[in-house]
Design an enzyme around this catalytic site. Structure first.
Site, PDB file in Angstrom:
ATOM      1  N   CYS A 242     -10.517  -2.923  -5.048  1.00  0.00           N
ATOM      2  CA  CYS A 242      -9.558  -3.983  -5.412  1.00  0.00           C
ATOM      3  C   CYS A 242     -10.299  -5.195  -5.969  1.00  0.00           C
ATOM      4  O   CYS A 242      -9.857  -5.815  -6.944  1.00  0.00           O
ATOM      5  CB  CYS A 242      -8.718  -4.391  -4.202  1.00  0.00           C
TER       6      CYS A 242
ATOM      7  N   GLU B 261      -2.995  -4.466  -3.202  1.00  0.00           N
ATOM      8  CA  GLU B 261      -3.491  -5.356  -4.258  1.00  0.00           C
ATOM      9  C   GLU B 261      -3.480  -4.641  -5.608  1.00  0.00           C
ATOM     10  O   GLU B 261      -3.035  -5.177  -6.622  1.00  0.00           O
ATOM     11  CB  GLU B 261      -4.936  -5.805  -3.964  1.00  0.00           C
TER      12      GLU B 261
ATOM     13  N   CYS C 177     -10.629  -4.421  -0.395  1.00  0.00           N
ATOM     14  CA  CYS C 177     -11.723  -3.447  -0.484  1.00  0.00           C
ATOM     15  C   CYS C 177     -12.477  -3.634  -1.816  1.00  0.00           C
ATOM     16  O   CYS C 177     -12.012  -4.339  -2.726  1.00  0.00           O
ATOM     17  CB  CYS C 177     -11.176  -2.026  -0.366  1.00  0.00           C
TER      18      CYS C 177
ATOM     19  N   ASN D 201       0.843  -1.205   0.000  1.00  0.00           N
ATOM     20  CA  ASN D 201       0.000   0.000   0.000  1.00  0.00           C
ATOM     21  C   ASN D 201       0.874   1.249   0.000  1.00  0.00           C
ATOM     22  O   ASN D 201       1.891   1.318   0.674  1.00  0.00           O
ATOM     23  CB  ASN D 201      -1.005  -0.001   1.169  1.00  0.00           C
TER      24      ASN D 201
ATOM     25  N   CYS E   8      -4.169   0.805  -2.556  1.00  0.00           N
ATOM     26  CA  CYS E   8      -4.006  -0.456  -1.820  1.00  0.00           C
ATOM     27  C   CYS E   8      -2.917  -1.322  -2.453  1.00  0.00           C
ATOM     28  O   CYS E   8      -2.653  -1.232  -3.665  1.00  0.00           O
ATOM     29  CB  CYS E   8      -5.298  -1.258  -1.856  1.00  0.00           C
TER      30      CYS E   8
ATOM     31  N   GLU F 144       0.486   5.170   0.535  1.00  0.00           N
ATOM     32  CA  GLU F 144      -0.422   6.239   0.990  1.00  0.00           C
ATOM     33  C   GLU F 144       0.105   7.609   0.565  1.00  0.00           C
ATOM     34  O   GLU F 144       1.245   7.748   0.118  1.00  0.00           O
ATOM     35  CB  GLU F 144      -0.575   6.152   2.516  1.00  0.00           C
TER      36      GLU F 144
HETATM   37  N1  THU Z   1      -5.314  -1.478   2.365  1.00  0.00           N
HETATM   38  C1  THU Z   1      -4.738  -2.290   1.442  1.00  0.00           C
HETATM   39  O1  THU Z   1      -3.647  -2.015   0.922  1.00  0.00           O
HETATM   40  N2  THU Z   1      -5.394  -3.411   1.083  1.00  0.00           N
HETATM   41  C2  THU Z   1      -6.532  -3.865   1.674  1.00  0.00           C
HETATM   42  O2  THU Z   1      -7.020  -4.931   1.333  1.00  0.00           O
HETATM   43  C3  THU Z   1      -7.181  -3.056   2.715  1.00  0.00           C
HETATM   44  C4  THU Z   1      -6.597  -1.720   2.974  1.00  0.00           C
HETATM   45  C5  THU Z   1      -4.568  -0.285   2.791  1.00  0.00           C
HETATM   46  C6  THU Z   1      -5.135   1.031   2.380  1.00  0.00           C
HETATM   47  C7  THU Z   1      -4.532   1.950   3.430  1.00  0.00           C
HETATM   48  O3  THU Z   1      -3.216   2.298   3.018  1.00  0.00           O
HETATM   49  C8  THU Z   1      -4.433   1.078   4.663  1.00  0.00           C
HETATM   50  O4  THU Z   1      -4.502  -0.256   4.200  1.00  0.00           O
HETATM   51  C9  THU Z   1      -5.504   1.328   5.688  1.00  0.00           C
HETATM   52  O5  THU Z   1      -6.755   1.242   5.131  1.00  0.00           O
END
Ligand code: THU
Length: 161
Positions: free
Chosen positions: A115, A75, A112, A62, A73, A64
């Site tokens: 994804c 994925e 999510c 991920n 994310c 940010e």
């Molecule tokens: N996140 C992912 O990378 N994948 C998921 O399946 C769920 C959430 C990340 C997004 C954000 O950077 C952090 O997790 C918190 O939501």
């Protein structure tokens, strides 16, 4: 009126050690992928690893951003890298894991909706389901055969004709 039910099935394992060696090593790759997570805001590190038909492994984590919606994310970072660089080498499976120092994660993260929609698109593009392995250090392992387990009411293009 008829009440209808849809059953979603997936496999649960108590530990990664119960998986076959290919899946175990893909899980190790997902753990490695977490290292490059850029998650200063949520402090929630997520790693994804794709195994392609050729055996090639792709990592995603991920990423940010201070402008929150600009982040992505793990994925989708991995899946879009595949789409941009290896679209002719089908994805066989994807392992996803997460870690935070803030609390103990005892259930796998589930992807999510955005994804899931991207997984759906690429399953259609490659005409093959993507096995998904969700796990965390202190919890069970969940394995699904493909997107239909997550999105049984997925919008299919055939409805347009
Ligand atoms: N996140 C992912 O990378 N994948 C998921 O399946 C769920 C959430 C990340 C997004 C954000 O950077 C952090 O997790 C918190 O939501």
């Amino acid at each position: 009126m008829t009440n209808r039910e849809i059953k979603i099935s997936f496999q649960e394992y108590t530990s990664v050690k119960e998986l076959d060696t290919d899946d175990q090593s893909l899980c190790n790759e997902a753990v490695k992928a977490m290292v490059n997570s850029h998650s200063p805001y949520s402090k929630f590190r997520v790693g994804a690893a794709l195994r392609l038909q050729s055996g090639k492994i792709i990592h995603g984590s991920n990423q940010e951003n201070v402008a929150y919606p600009s982040g992505l994310c793990a994925e989708r970072v991995a899946l879009f890298y595949w789409g941009a660089n290896h679209p002719d080498d089908p994805i066989e499976s994807m392992a996803v894991t997460a870690h935070t120092d803030e609390f103990i994660l005892n259930k796998p993260v589930t992807s999510c909706g955005s994804c899931l929609q991207v997984i759906a698109e690429y399953e259609k593009k490659q005409n093959k389901p993507i096995k998904t392995i969700l796990f965390c250090k202190d919890g069970p392992v969940w394995v699904t055969r493909g997107i239909e387990s997550f999105l049984p009411f997925l919008f299919f293009e055939d409805r347009l004709s």
